[in-house]
Design a protein around this motif. Structure first.
Motif, PDB file in Angstrom:
ATOM      1  N   ASN A  41       0.805  -1.222   0.000  1.00  0.00           N
ATOM      2  CA  ASN A  41       0.000   0.000   0.000  1.00  0.00           C
ATOM      3  C   ASN A  41       0.838   1.272   0.000  1.00  0.00           C
ATOM      4  O   ASN A  41       0.357   2.337   0.404  1.00  0.00           O
ATOM      5  N   ILE A  42       2.078   1.185  -0.450  1.00  0.00           N
ATOM      6  CA  ILE A  42       2.840   2.399  -0.746  1.00  0.00           C
ATOM      7  C   ILE A  42       2.261   3.020  -2.020  1.00  0.00           C
ATOM      8  O   ILE A  42       2.073   4.234  -2.112  1.00  0.00           O
ATOM      9  N   LEU A  43       2.009   2.161  -3.023  1.00  0.00           N
ATOM     10  CA  LEU A  43       1.166   2.545  -4.154  1.00  0.00           C
ATOM     11  C   LEU A  43      -0.258   2.193  -3.751  1.00  0.00           C
ATOM     12  O   LEU A  43      -0.620   1.020  -3.674  1.00  0.00           O
ATOM     13  N   TYR A 102      -2.306   9.509  -1.206  1.00  0.00           N
ATOM     14  CA  TYR A 102      -3.382  10.076  -0.390  1.00  0.00           C
ATOM     15  C   TYR A 102      -2.884  10.412   1.010  1.00  0.00           C
ATOM     16  O   TYR A 102      -1.957   9.791   1.520  1.00  0.00           O
ATOM     17  N   GLY A 103      -3.553  11.386   1.635  1.00  0.00           N
ATOM     18  CA  GLY A 103      -3.244  11.762   3.003  1.00  0.00           C
ATOM     19  C   GLY A 103      -2.679  13.168   3.089  1.00  0.00           C
ATOM     20  O   GLY A 103      -2.559  13.875   2.083  1.00  0.00           O
ATOM     21  N   PRO A 104      -2.291  13.612   4.296  1.00  0.00           N
ATOM     22  CA  PRO A 104      -1.672  14.926   4.468  1.00  0.00           C
ATOM     23  C   PRO A 104      -0.352  15.015   3.706  1.00  0.00           C
ATOM     24  O   PRO A 104       0.244  13.986   3.351  1.00  0.00           O
ATOM     25  N   PRO A 105       0.145  16.222   3.455  1.00  0.00           N
ATOM     26  CA  PRO A 105       1.352  16.400   2.633  1.00  0.00           C
ATOM     27  C   PRO A 105       2.561  15.595   3.108  1.00  0.00           C
ATOM     28  O   PRO A 105       3.273  14.996   2.281  1.00  0.00           O
ATOM     29  N   HIS A 106       2.815  15.553   4.415  1.00  0.00           N
ATOM     30  CA  HIS A 106       4.020  14.857   4.870  1.00  0.00           C
ATOM     31  C   HIS A 106       3.893  13.339   4.670  1.00  0.00           C
ATOM     32  O   HIS A 106       4.895  12.653   4.417  1.00  0.00           O
ATOM     33  N   VAL A 107       2.683  12.812   4.763  1.00  0.00           N
ATOM     34  CA  VAL A 107       2.453  11.384   4.522  1.00  0.00           C
ATOM     35  C   VAL A 107       2.652  11.069   3.044  1.00  0.00           C
ATOM     36  O   VAL A 107       3.303  10.088   2.676  1.00  0.00           O
ATOM     37  N   ARG A 108       2.090  11.937   2.189  1.00  0.00           N
ATOM     38  CA  ARG A 108       2.239  11.734   0.750  1.00  0.00           C
ATOM     39  C   ARG A 108       3.711  11.787   0.345  1.00  0.00           C
ATOM     40  O   ARG A 108       4.181  10.967  -0.451  1.00  0.00           O
ATOM     41  N   LYS A 109       4.436  12.743   0.868  1.00  0.00           N
ATOM     42  CA  LYS A 109       5.850  12.890   0.506  1.00  0.00           C
ATOM     43  C   LYS A 109       6.642  11.643   0.880  1.00  0.00           C
ATOM     44  O   LYS A 109       7.491  11.175   0.094  1.00  0.00           O
ATOM     45  N   TYR A 110       6.377  11.097   2.046  1.00  0.00           N
ATOM     46  CA  TYR A 110       7.100   9.901   2.486  1.00  0.00           C
ATOM     47  C   TYR A 110       6.897   8.761   1.488  1.00  0.00           C
ATOM     48  O   TYR A 110       7.870   8.109   1.062  1.00  0.00           O
ATOM     49  N   LYS A 111       5.658   8.528   1.082  1.00  0.00           N
ATOM     50  CA  LYS A 111       5.371   7.425   0.168  1.00  0.00           C
ATOM     51  C   LYS A 111       5.895   7.716  -1.230  1.00  0.00           C
ATOM     52  O   LYS A 111       6.458   6.827  -1.896  1.00  0.00           O
ATOM     53  N   MET A 112       5.734   8.950  -1.686  1.00  0.00           N
ATOM     54  CA  MET A 112       6.141   9.267  -3.054  1.00  0.00           C
ATOM     55  C   MET A 112       7.653   9.289  -3.215  1.00  0.00           C
ATOM     56  O   MET A 112       8.172   9.013  -4.304  1.00  0.00           O
ATOM     57  N   ILE A 146       9.592   7.129  -1.785  1.00  0.00           N
ATOM     58  CA  ILE A 146       9.899   5.704  -1.979  1.00  0.00           C
ATOM     59  C   ILE A 146       9.598   5.300  -3.416  1.00  0.00           C
ATOM     60  O   ILE A 146      10.408   4.621  -4.084  1.00  0.00           O
ATOM     61  N   VAL A 147       8.428   5.693  -3.921  1.00  0.00           N
ATOM     62  CA  VAL A 147       8.047   5.359  -5.292  1.00  0.00           C
ATOM     63  C   VAL A 147       9.063   5.921  -6.275  1.00  0.00           C
ATOM     64  O   VAL A 147       9.505   5.224  -7.208  1.00  0.00           O
ATOM     65  N   HIS A 148       9.441   7.161  -6.090  1.00  0.00           N
ATOM     66  CA  HIS A 148      10.391   7.786  -7.015  1.00  0.00           C
ATOM     67  C   HIS A 148      11.727   7.039  -7.021  1.00  0.00           C
ATOM     68  O   HIS A 148      12.297   6.773  -8.090  1.00  0.00           O
ATOM     69  N   GLN A 149      12.215   6.714  -5.854  1.00  0.00           N
ATOM     70  CA  GLN A 149      13.485   5.992  -5.768  1.00  0.00           C
ATOM     71  C   GLN A 149      13.423   4.672  -6.524  1.00  0.00           C
ATOM     72  O   GLN A 149      14.375   4.303  -7.236  1.00  0.00           O
ATOM     73  N   GLU A 150      12.295   3.964  -6.402  1.00  0.00           N
ATOM     74  CA  GLU A 150      12.159   2.675  -7.066  1.00  0.00           C
ATOM     75  C   GLU A 150      11.976   2.823  -8.574  1.00  0.00           C
ATOM     76  O   GLU A 150      12.599   2.112  -9.364  1.00  0.00           O
TER      77      GLU A 150
END
Length: 607
Positions: free
Chosen positions: A325-327, A383-393, A395-399
């Motif tokens: 659920n990162i994506l 989805y979620g507040p900005p700091h939550v979105r940034k954390y997940k995105m 990770i996605v970008h790195q991958e």
């Protein structure tokens, strides 16, 4: 609809028309209807050559007398013979008499009449009438699954039961539980508009186009693009009229006085809901649905990937991120052909040659677009507040950047006309209309859906991609392909776009489809949904243990529908009256939809 005027009539709007489009999207509907109108070389009205279609096993005079009897009880204005020229309409004004995207001749999959029940007792009345006269029924919610047959019946001469026109009430929206209860004629547009009107902080998960029925899409295992994208998984509670006219509620609805019908789908004992999805075992008149609470923010992102073989690595990167659920949402990996076709421009503006558009031509046009040259386009949302979105995105970008040539597109660089903005709305629970634009790719645009399922694994997806590409190349069809990523499974939604005014192209598309179905099945991949003329073939690919599943479905059909009146042949399930009488259409295909009559009913038509 007529071709005698230069401008098409204005599309219907909601709430003036239950099946209309919201005012906020009217400009898009007007634009796309005009495009199709001006790219149409065939008549919108087709004269009838064969006259009124009478269902097998009943004489014309007997049928007309039965229709007259139904008119007296249901109301003359709610029973309409289908004996006029066939009007194809378009997405927002689709026919409920036949398949506008015909593969066979349009009069092969055509109804004899359309009836409009207004409530559950009306539905029961129609079902009991059909049993009395042994007339096949074909129920629809709104009939907008146009790539899969629309409102057309599988058995020529069936009576369409159009539930949407008069049974279109939103019965309940509960903002505390985030649930709703709806009738068949409630579209995603209508549900969204009602939620907005009430000011609730809840979302509707919507498919690419929002004009279809919430119930109809869910029963067909349709998907949307928020974390609630599995519509069948989000439903809770059905009300069903059985083929005998009896009424049933599933789950907690079977407990009188329960207020948990939309919150707990299981109830007690066997879970029977599943037999009413993609089947002909009952008519669903009400359904509960879970809605998504507002997550407090969302952000859609867009990546491009350069090479065809990048698909293998990309899917293997996506899988663990999606399962964790990162994506978070049902995301899309789209082939770049769709990227230019969804602009609404004609194919001839890009390429006038025969056969699929060459890759070098495609890339030369993509180079002029804001996203540049690429083969695959990934749309996802966090989805979620900005700091939550940034954390997940992060990770996605790195991958994603592990793939050479991968590029993240800055949304601020995209014009407001770019498809990205429509994708962002849909992923945020707001039904849109942009996806219809690719129907202008060819004259008289129609499409079929080739939709096999595989695990979310690179080697599997690459096999499916090669199957589709080989057959599209063989039959000179442009590849419109999207990989829709569920939690652990992946749907390859291959939209086969064609000129429905050309018998030659229709035949080529049919051959391509039938070969892809067999190719995929031999490799271990089955379709999750298909056009009604391919349902026999697809159903029979699920043939483990000497067709044990089909034998089970046939037993259920004969037990629940002894007279075989409800949607015979739907999803390849034929009742005993029709079985083994040549109605099934196999991989070889044919030019007629009909078999060799029907057997007398086991109960002589008297229930």
């Amino acid at each position: 609809m007529s071709t005698s005027t230069n401008e098409p009539p204005t599309p219907p709007t909601y709430p003036a028309s239950y099946s209309g489009i919201p005012e906020r999207l009217l400009h898009k509907a007007v634009r796309d209807k005009s495009r199709i109108w001006n790219h149409q070389s065939i008549d919108f009205l087709t004269p009838r050559k064969r006259g009124l279609a009478i269902p097998a096993g009943i004489g014309r005079s007997e049928f007309l007398k039965a229709i007259e009897d139904l008119s007296h009880t249901l109301g003359k204005e709610h029973v309409v013979l289908n004996d006029q020229p066939l009007e194809d309409g378009w997405y927002m004004e689709h026919p409920n008499t036949h398949d506008a995207f015909m593969i066979m001749d349009g009069e092969e999959t055509v109804s004899s009449a359309v009836v409009y029940p207004g409530n559950v007792p009306d539905v029961q009345l129609v079902v009991k009438w059909a049993n009395k006269h042994l007339i096949p029924l074909y129920p629809i919610s709104m009939g907008r699954n146009l790539g899969y047959g629309g409102a057309a019946p599988r058995v020529r001469g069936s009576v369409i039961v159009d539930l949407g026109k008069r049974m279109n009430k939103i019965l309940d929206i509960n903002p505390d539980d985030c649930t709703c209860l709806v009738e068949p004629g409630v579209s995603f547009y209508a549900l969204y508009e009602e939620i907005q009107k009430k000011g609730y902080k809840i979302w509707v998960d919507t498919p690419d186009l929002g004009g279809g029925s919430v119930i109809g899409n869910t029963l067909e295992h349709g998907v949307g693009y928020t974390p609630y994208g599995d519509h069948w998984g989000a439903h809770s509670g059905l009300e069903v009229v059985l083929p005998t006219g009896d009424l049933l509620r599933t789950g907690m609805g079977a407990l009188p006085g329960s207020d948990a019908w939309q919150t707990f789908p299981y109830g007690f004992g066997p879970i029977s809901d599943g037999i009413f999805s993609q089947s002909n075992f009952g008519i669903v008149t009400k359904m509960g649905m879970a809605l998504m609470p507002d997550p407090g923010g969302d952000e859609t992102f867009l990546y491009t990937f350069q090479n065809e073989n990048d698909l293998l690595l990309l899917v293997d990167i996506v899988r663990p991120l999606r399962i964790a659920n990162i994506l978070e949402n049902v995301a899309q990996i789209r082939h770049a052909t769709i990227e230019i076709a969804v602009s609404g421009k004609r194919r001839s503006e890009y390429y006038e040659g025969t056969g699929p558009i060459p890759n070098e031509v495609l890339q030369s046009h993509l180079e002029k677009t804001p996203i540049g040259k690429c083969t695959w386009v990934y749309y996802g949302t966090s989805y979620g507040p900005p700091h939550v979105r940034k954390y997940k995105m992060d990770i996605v970008h790195q991958e994603f950047m592990k793939i050479p040539g991968a590029k993240r597109i800055d949304p601020t660089s995209l014009p407001k006309s770019h498809y990205y903005w429509s994708r962002a709305k849909i992923a945020a629970g707001q039904p849109d209309f942009e996806e219809l634009s690719y129907m202008n790719w060819v004259p008289n645009g129609g499409h079929l859906g080739f939709s096999p399922v595989s695990p979310t694994r690179g080697p599997d997806v690459l096999k499916l991609w090669k199957i589709a590409k080989q057959r599209h190349d063989q039959y000179g069809i442009d590849l419109f392909m999207t990989f829709v990523v569920g939690m652990r499974e992946l749907h390859m939604i291959n939209l086969v776009v064609y000129d429905r005014g050309s018998p030659e192209r229709r035949k080529a598309v049919e051959k391509c489809m039938r070969l892809m179905i067999d190719d995929a099945a031999k490799a271990g991949y089955g379709e999750y949904r298909t056009h009604l003329l391919f349902q026999d073939q697809v159903a029979r690919t699920y043939n483990w243990n000497d067709n044990a599943l089909m034998k089970f479905n046939e037993k259920l059909k004969d037990a629940l529908d002894p007279n075989g009146i409800l949607a015979p042949g739907r999803c390849g399930i034929w009742p005993e009256r029709y079985r083994d009488r040549g109605w099934e259409i196999g991989p070889e295909g044919r030019d007629t939809s009909e078999g060799q009559g029907v057997r007398p009913s086991a109960s002589n038509g008297r229930l």
